[in-house]
Write an enzyme that holds these catalytic residues in place. Structure first.
Site, PDB file in Angstrom:
ATOM      1  N   GLU A 230      59.050   9.899 -92.577  1.00 40.40           N
ATOM      2  CA  GLU A 230      58.783   8.517 -93.014  1.00 40.40           C
ATOM      3  C   GLU A 230      58.645   8.443 -94.530  1.00 40.40           C
ATOM      4  OE1 GLU A 230      55.533   7.989 -90.014  1.00 40.40           O
ATOM      5  OE2 GLU A 230      56.494   6.034 -89.833  1.00 40.40           O
TER       6      GLU A 230
ATOM      7  N   GLU B 140      56.703  11.576 -82.866  1.00 38.07           N
ATOM      8  CA  GLU B 140      55.476  10.870 -82.492  1.00 38.07           C
ATOM      9  C   GLU B 140      55.424  10.512 -81.012  1.00 38.07           C
ATOM     10  OE1 GLU B 140      57.206  10.380 -85.209  1.00 38.07           O
ATOM     11  OE2 GLU B 140      55.871  10.072 -86.923  1.00 38.07           O
TER      12      GLU B 140
END
Ligand code: NAD
Length: 700
Positions: A106, A126
């Site tokens: 990210e 995730e």
């Protein structure tokens, strides 16, 4: 700057280096350090571009899992850091290598450019922890790689390599030489670019197909695969926002969904399993300085179902192995099975023919004990018969080198008794693999009364080398997994007597998230094995204890499970799909009538509760006896050996989510109705009364 993040200048390029070994995770201090680096570069007029890189082999492997439960104002501010990177007025180049995962990816997505070395692995894992990329990943990734590829990466959590990332537009350049030099050169080449910086947030999501169709397809796939897991579906909801909302609204949507997930029981359960798996290999009373011995040569005794798979485990780990059989015929048959197994993997494209040849070359078939003297570890996997095993261990005792570890793959026999057949019981340990041994991740390492620390850690280390998840257990009938499983399948049979059918019971358990229901599993394993064990134990059985006889009746009809085309279900020739069988329903109804049981409608809730609580109650007893070191080990055993849904956390953690007081009250209620098979384990009673969970139990 902080100690965890370095800053240096190379001409007009600033280099920010994350140095938080071993994985450069975004623990406390790291995001702050990156922000400080960006600010320093902003403040320095001589700097025209920035490179962000990781020290060591990785970029940034993700957020720090230990900070998940932290209050928001104490946890590192990853989102704030990511925004600061994106808002930099000077181009920022992420230099990716090794793990660029989760919060690491990210961060890279918010950079102006990304270059990658060949080792880079980029992904958003995730979902595997029951959450979603919560620092803009769901909004930025689709803007860079398109909707379909982003959904694929975010809902599966599977990473992509540098080559694929370049194809997708995730990285702008692959650097073959020194990554830092390449990244600095790349950055320097971009400082003259005129016009405003290309920020990921400002891009449109590439429409590869009508978005609603792509999203609908992704939802169908995720629902089919997720077995009750909510995170993949929430990931899709978040990615949808990237196409339906402006960036800032999408970020708010992502945050809402993230918060919902991070507080969910499913995510707590998945994080529990993640940490439990890492804890499992630790043996509490073995000092850290006890070293495993090197295993450079292995021997497997027996080339049957298990022996063949175990030999493959050695070969896959790069360890030469000799497989001993009684005669050439048995050997040829066993090795042909191994070859067929490898060939199937090659056919699926998961192994090259060359790798297959290398692995086959590591396996040598023999019919004598000559190779034993050179082996560091011998694993016995012959018929489940105490006399044969004792005979073999007496021979191994004579033939093996003085430091060899002698392991047995027995699933029901007493490891102490087997060890006593040798003059060196301290070298004997159980290595209980699960079928198919080359596939199943779980390995119960069975510690005998006299097993030495060295033998134990060597077995654990070998298991890890074989890419298994080793869990240390003590000696008892069935060890941890099968001992609990016996209670579970027995209860499932009682439910049949009382009114349920195999397909109803199995559906309840697969809806809960189990890979298979208890009856489909029994058919797969073969019903004759349990039958033989029950017959052997018949003489010592307590005649007053309720006995589940249905499986015996089924075996006596020559229905042995999948291998005979019929068991609790019917199977079409060559197929593995269980088909409900009216003949079995008739048998069940007749059997119940014989027992004088009036069958009734049984609710799905009752089925789930009774099967789970039998696991929990027996697990509590096992924990109390010290057969398992910790409750999380039991959870790991159930998730990796028995298909218990990871998102439910394993039976012991799950009981904590339900509340042990409720579990105990229900167990007592079932005891009133069904008798002693429901006697609460003393530990369950104790913890429930103290208001604790199994996780909070520490052995005195
Ligand atoms: P199997 O019958 O498929 O294989 C046993 C093999 O051992 C046969 O090939 C036989 O020829 C060979 N053998 C017998 N005596 C021997 C000797 N003296 N020397 C060399 N080889 C000999 O059995 P299996 O299912 O592979 O089970 C082996 C062991 O693994 C048993 O102890 C069993 O309890 C255990 N186990 C089985 C499973 C399973 O699901 N099948 C799972 C875990 C553990």
């Amino acid at each position: 700057m902080t100690d965890l993040v370095g800053y240096e200048r190379r001409n007009n390029v600033a280099i920010i280096t994350v140095d938080n070994p071993p994985l450069n995770v975004l623990g406390p201090g790291v995001p702050e350090g990156i922000v400080a680096g960006i600010q320093r570069a902003e403040a320095d007029d001589a700097i025209e571009a920035v490179v962000l890189i990781g020290a060591g082999r990785h970029f940034i492997a993700g957020a720090d899992i230990n900070t998940f439960g932290m209050p928001r104002d104490e946890a590192p501010d990853v989102r704030g850091m990511v925004n600061a990177v994106e808002n930099s007025s000077k181009p920022v180049v992420a230099a990716l290598q090794g793990a660029a995962l989760g919060g690491g990816l990210e961060t890279a997505l918010a950079c102006t450019f990304r270059v990658a070395g060949p080792s880079a692995s980029m992904g958003t894992p995730e979902v595997k922890l029951g959450i979603l990329p919560g620092a803009g990943g769901t909004q930025r990734l689709p803007r860079l790689v398109g909707l379909e590829a982003a959904l694929q990466m975010i809902t599966t959590g599977e990473p992509v390599d540098a080559e694929r990332a370049a194809e997708l537009g995730l990285v702008d350049e692959i650097v073959d030489g020194d990554l830092l030099d390449g990244a600095v050169a790349f950055a320097a080449s971009r400082v003259d670019d005129s016009g405003p910086l290309r920020r990921t947030r400002g891009l449109d999501v590439r429409p590869d197909a009508p978005a609603d169709q792509v999203l609908a397809q992704a939802r169908r796939t995720a629902t089919a695969k997720a077995r009750g897991m909510i995170a993949p579906l929430r990931c899709i909801d978040a990615v949808e926002a990237a196409v339906t909302m402006p960036f800032d609204d999408g970020m708010r949507r992502e945050r809402e969904l993230f918060t919902e997930l991070v507080e969910s029981d499913q995510s707590k359960a998945l994080r529990h399993i993640f940490l439990a798996e890492r804890k499992a290999a630790k043996i509490d009373d073995v000092p850290d300085d006890v070293q495993p011995s090197d295993v450079t040569a292995g021997v497997v005794i027996g080339a049957g179902t298990m022996g063949g798979g175990i030999a493959m485990n050695f070969a896959n780990a790069g360890i030469p192995v000799s497989v001993v059989e009684v005669d050439q015929e048995g050997l040829d048959k066993g090795l042909a099975n191994v070859e067929r197994n490898y060939q199937a993997t090659v056919d699926k494209g998961r192994l090259t023919s060359e790798e297959m040849r290398e692995r086959m070359d590591r396996i040598t078939g023999v019919v004598d004990y000559d190779a034993i003297g050179d082996a560091d570890v011998v694993i016995e996997a012959v018929f489940e018969d105490m006399d044969i095993k004792k005979d073999i261990f007496a021979k191994l005792d004579k033939a093996a080198g003085p430091n060899a570890v002698l392991a047995t793959n027995t699933s029901t026999l007493d490891v102490n008794e087997i060890a006593a057949a040798t003059s060196r019981p301290s070298s004997v340990v159980g290595m209980h693999f699960f079928s198919p041994a080359n596939v199943m991740k779980l390995l119960e390492v069975v510690r005998g009364e006299q097993t030495s620390h060295e033998a134990l850690v060597t077995a654990v280390a070998l298991g890890k080398k074989m890419r298994k998840i080793p869990v240390v257990v003590g000696v008892c009938d069935g060890f941890v997994g099968n001992r609990m499983f016996h209670k579970y399948t027995r209860e499932a049979s009682f439910l049949l007597e009382e009114g349920a059918l195999p397909q109803q019971v199995d559906k309840v358990m697969t809806d809960f998230g189990f890979a298979m229901g208890p009856f489909a599993v029994s058919d797969l394993a073969g019903l004759d094995i349990g039958y033989r064990i029950r017959k052997a134990q018949a003489a010592t059985r307590d005649p007053d204890e309720r006995y589940a006889a249905i499986a015996d009746r089924i075996v006596e009809m020559d229905r042995l499970g999948q291998k005979s085309g019929a068991g609790f279900y019917h199977y079409e020739e060559g197929r593995r799909t269980p088909i409900p069988d009216p003949e079995i329903e008739e048998l069940i109804v007749a059997h119940a009538a014989e027992l004088g049981i009036e069958r009734r409608e049984i609710s799905d809730d009752e089925i789930l509760e009774r099967l789970l609580y039998q696991l929990v109650n027996e697990g509590a007893q096992i924990l109390d006896e010290g057969i398992a070191q910790r409750s999380s080990d039991i959870d790991v055993i159930y998730v990796y050996g028995y298909g218990f849904p990871a998102h439910a956390g394993g039976p012991m953690f799950h009981a904590g989510l339900i509340g042990l007081d409720k579990v105990l009250a229900d167990v007592k209620r079932y005891r009133e109705r069904h008798g002693d098979t429901w006697t609460p384990a003393p530990l369950l009673t104790r913890l429930a009364e103290q208001g604790k969970t199994f996780e909070q139990y520490e052995r005195a």
